[in-house]
Design a protein around this motif. Structure first.
Motif, short mmCIF file in Angstrom:
data_model
loop_
_atom_site.label_atom_id
_atom_site.label_comp_id
_atom_site.label_asym_id
_atom_site.label_seq_id
_atom_site.Cartn_x
_atom_site.Cartn_y
_atom_site.Cartn_z
N ASN A 110 46.74 32.82 36.05
CA ASN A 110 46.27 33.22 34.76
C ASN A 110 44.83 32.22 34.28
OD1 ASN A 110 48.68 34.52 34.26
ND2 ASN A 110 49.61 32.58 33.56
N VAL A 111 43.78 32.84 35.31
CA VAL A 111 42.72 32.12 35.08
C VAL A 111 41.74 33.03 34.24
CG1 VAL A 111 40.40 31.61 36.34
CG2 VAL A 111 42.75 30.85 37.20
N TYR A 112 41.02 32.33 33.28
CA TYR A 112 39.96 33.12 32.29
C TYR A 112 38.65 32.24 32.31
CZ TYR A 112 43.80 35.61 29.77
OH TYR A 112 44.99 36.33 29.44
N LYS A 113 37.48 32.89 32.47
CA LYS A 113 36.26 32.59 32.47
C LYS A 113 35.24 33.19 31.78
CE LYS A 113 32.89 29.76 33.66
NZ LYS A 113 33.06 28.21 33.30
N THR A 114 34.70 32.69 30.77
CA THR A 114 33.72 33.37 29.86
C THR A 114 32.49 32.75 29.96
OG1 THR A 114 35.45 33.79 28.52
CG2 THR A 114 33.19 34.17 27.67
N PHE A 115 31.40 33.39 29.91
CA PHE A 115 29.94 32.93 29.84
C PHE A 115 29.37 33.18 28.25
CE2 PHE A 115 30.61 33.44 34.42
CZ PHE A 115 30.16 32.14 34.84
N TYR A 116 28.71 32.42 27.66
CA TYR A 116 28.18 32.59 26.55
C TYR A 116 26.62 32.94 26.31
CZ TYR A 116 32.78 31.42 24.81
OH TYR A 116 34.01 31.32 24.83
N ALA A 117 25.86 32.82 27.47
CA ALA A 117 24.40 32.77 27.51
C ALA A 117 23.82 33.83 28.45
CB ALA A 117 23.91 31.40 27.59
N PRO A 118 22.87 34.85 27.85
CA PRO A 118 22.51 35.02 26.48
C PRO A 118 23.24 35.67 25.40
CG PRO A 118 21.65 36.80 27.76
CD PRO A 118 22.47 35.75 28.99
N HIS A 119 24.54 36.27 26.23
CA HIS A 119 25.54 36.83 25.40
C HIS A 119 26.98 36.72 25.94
CE1 HIS A 119 24.01 40.09 27.85
NE2 HIS A 119 25.50 40.30 28.02
N LYS A 120 27.99 36.64 25.23
CA LYS A 120 29.28 36.60 25.60
C LYS A 120 29.66 37.43 26.62
CE LYS A 120 33.87 35.83 23.90
NZ LYS A 120 34.87 35.67 22.59
N VAL A 121 29.94 37.18 28.04
CA VAL A 121 30.33 37.97 28.85
C VAL A 121 31.88 37.45 29.46
CG1 VAL A 121 30.00 38.72 31.18
CG2 VAL A 121 28.05 38.63 29.53
N ARG A 122 32.94 38.03 29.40
CA ARG A 122 34.22 37.75 29.98
C ARG A 122 34.13 38.10 31.26
NH1 ARG A 122 38.67 39.48 25.36
NH2 ARG A 122 38.18 38.23 23.76
N ALA A 123 33.93 36.99 32.29
CA ALA A 123 33.90 37.30 33.79
C ALA A 123 35.00 37.63 34.36
CB ALA A 123 33.11 36.08 34.43
N LEU A 124 36.40 36.54 33.93
CA LEU A 124 37.67 36.62 34.58
C LEU A 124 38.53 36.59 33.35
CD1 LEU A 124 37.23 33.82 37.40
CD2 LEU A 124 36.97 36.29 37.41
N VAL A 125 39.50 37.63 33.51
CA VAL A 125 40.36 37.90 32.36
C VAL A 125 41.83 37.70 33.05
CG1 VAL A 125 41.27 39.19 30.76
CG2 VAL A 125 39.01 38.97 30.90
N ASN A 126 42.58 36.79 32.90
CA ASN A 126 44.18 36.58 33.58
C ASN A 126 44.24 37.03 34.90
OD1 ASN A 126 46.76 36.31 33.14
ND2 ASN A 126 47.33 38.29 32.43
N VAL A 127 43.38 36.28 35.63
CA VAL A 127 43.46 36.74 37.20
C VAL A 127 44.32 35.39 37.88
CG1 VAL A 127 42.07 36.39 39.11
CG2 VAL A 127 41.00 37.17 37.27
N SER A 128 45.56 36.49 38.66
CA SER A 128 46.35 35.48 39.22
C SER A 128 46.43 36.15 40.82
CB SER A 128 47.65 35.65 38.47
OG SER A 128 47.74 35.19 37.30
N ASN A 129 46.60 35.22 41.84
CA ASN A 129 46.76 35.57 43.02
C ASN A 129 47.32 34.35 43.76
OD1 ASN A 129 46.61 37.25 45.35
ND2 ASN A 129 44.52 37.20 45.48
N LYS A 130 48.00 34.83 44.90
CA LYS A 130 48.59 33.66 46.08
C LYS A 130 48.11 34.24 47.58
CE LYS A 130 52.53 32.24 43.34
NZ LYS A 130 54.02 31.88 43.36
N VAL A 131 47.67 33.27 48.17
CA VAL A 131 47.20 33.40 49.53
C VAL A 131 47.87 32.53 50.47
CG1 VAL A 131 45.29 33.64 51.21
CG2 VAL A 131 44.85 34.31 48.83
N ASP A 132 48.80 33.14 51.32
CA ASP A 132 49.45 32.38 52.48
C ASP A 132 48.51 32.03 53.52
OD1 ASP A 132 51.80 32.52 50.84
OD2 ASP A 132 52.43 34.18 51.74
N ALA A 133 49.03 30.98 54.32
CA ALA A 133 48.33 30.32 55.58
C ALA A 133 48.28 31.64 56.27
CB ALA A 133 48.85 29.22 56.13
#
Length: 357
Positions: free
Chosen positions: A301-324
């Motif tokens: 459930n990763v969220y990442k938002t940038f606010y400059a120069p305007h608001k951009v939602r780069a990641l919205v509710n990202v989930s994943n698992k990677v096994d060896a």
């Protein structure tokens, strides 16, 4: 106060006769019960008074008795660890301390071994070849008879307490182990594909960050199995420390054989104790390896938002698992958050919400 045992002690566990003795001359002025203990007050000839706390059941004097230095005030029986278990415990303690210092030395020497700096690289090579090319017994002799004598002589001249032989034995084992751990670290680092370093550098990591966050975590997973084997070998190599009067398991067995004249039974018992110790460590390492079979990357459930120069939602509710051993490809159009996702995984960017591990 002193303890004395009677009879030949058991090699594992035995009851020792503990005698509490007076260290002054005088007369017993009073004996006072205090729970399971008794307080014996001895009035000295000069007028002073000394109090001894002893077990109440074993009091051997009465009020008014004259006592002299060395006389027994009380005696009791107490369970003590036998010589073989003491040797087994010392073997394990020495091995643990030596492997900890050996890992630290090996990590530094291993990183220096793959360094581009010629001074670091060739110093590491010289250390590794020198240690691996000489017998451990010779190294123990050098640490104890040469370096130990020199160091303790310097400490004695300064009025400082001397270092006991145990620590010179630990130093010899740690230095010996460090050379082999250095080669394991070098092999582990070089086994990681160069593309891992190039990918991390392309994300903006420095060489130190790349080594710390990308290369070394993967290399350590490959180093751990041979490192466990090195620890087991170190336990067996610690048997050489008896030559410098350290009573580890082998020396303890040799002392018991000398007094009991039962070499066959005792040496088989010594071998069995080493087997139990090493087999337990192998089993523990195997269980630990089974516990580490979970996902190597877990994104929730990763969220990442940038606010400059305007608001951009780069990641919205990202989930994943990677096994060896699993290969995952991140695909998407430009601006979809691929680089941001990877930078969050590498801790180069902080997620607004969610967790990565």
């Amino acid at each position: 106060m002193s303890g004395a045992g009677t009879g030949f002690p058991s090699i594992f566990y035995y009851q020792d006769d503990i005698e509490i003795k007076s260290d002054t001359d005088g007369s017993v002025s009073a004996i006072t019960a205090e729970g399971e203990d008794a307080l014996i007050r001895v009035r000295e000839a000069g007028g002073g008074e000394t109090t001894f706390r002893v077990p109440a059941k074993g009091v051997a004097v009465e009020a008014g008795d004259m006592v002299f230095a060395g006389d027994t005030l009380s005696s009791h029986r107490q369970w003590e660890i036998g010589i073989l278990l003491q040797g087994l415990w010392l073997t394990l303690k020495v091995s643990v301390v030596a492997i900890v210092f050996g890992i630290l030395i090996g990590m530094v020497a291993g990183l220096a071994r793959v360094s581009a700096n010629p001074a670091f690289k060739w110093s590491s090579i010289a250390y590794i070849e020198l240690i691996r090319g000489s017998p451990l017994l010779v190294q123990i002799f050098i640490w104890y008879f040469v370096l130990g004598t020199l160091i303790n002589s310097l400490l004695s001249r300064q009025g400082l307490s001397q270092i006991p032989p145990l620590w010179f034995g630990v130093a010899a084992l740690a230095g010996f182990t460090g050379a082999y751990v250095a080669e394991m670290v070098r092999a582990g680092i070089q086994s990681i594909h160069r593309g891992q370093t190039e990918a991390s550098r392309s994300l903006g990591m420095t060489y130190v960050q790349s080594m710390r966050h990308v290369v070394l975590p993967q290399a350590m997973r490959r180093i751990l199995p041979p490192l466990a084997g090195q620890f087991i070998s170190l336990i067996k190599d610690s048997s050489l420390l008896g030559i410098i009067a350290i009573r580890e398991l082998t020396k303890a067995t040799r002392e018991v054989v000398t007094t009991s004249l039962q070499p066959f039974e005792l040496w088989f018992m010594c071998a069995l104790l080493y087997l139990v110790l090493t087999f337990s460590l192998v089993h523990a390492a195997a269980i630990r390896g089974e516990e580490d079979t979970g996902p190597v990357i877990d994104v929730s459930n990763v969220y990442k938002t940038f606010y400059a120069p305007h608001k951009v939602r780069a990641l919205v509710n990202v989930s994943n698992k990677v096994d060896a051993g699993e290969v995952v490809v991140v695909i998407g159009p430009s601006g979809s958050g691929k680089s941001t996702f990877l930078r969050c995984l590498n801790r180069l960017e902080g997620a607004r919400r969610g967790a990565t591990s």
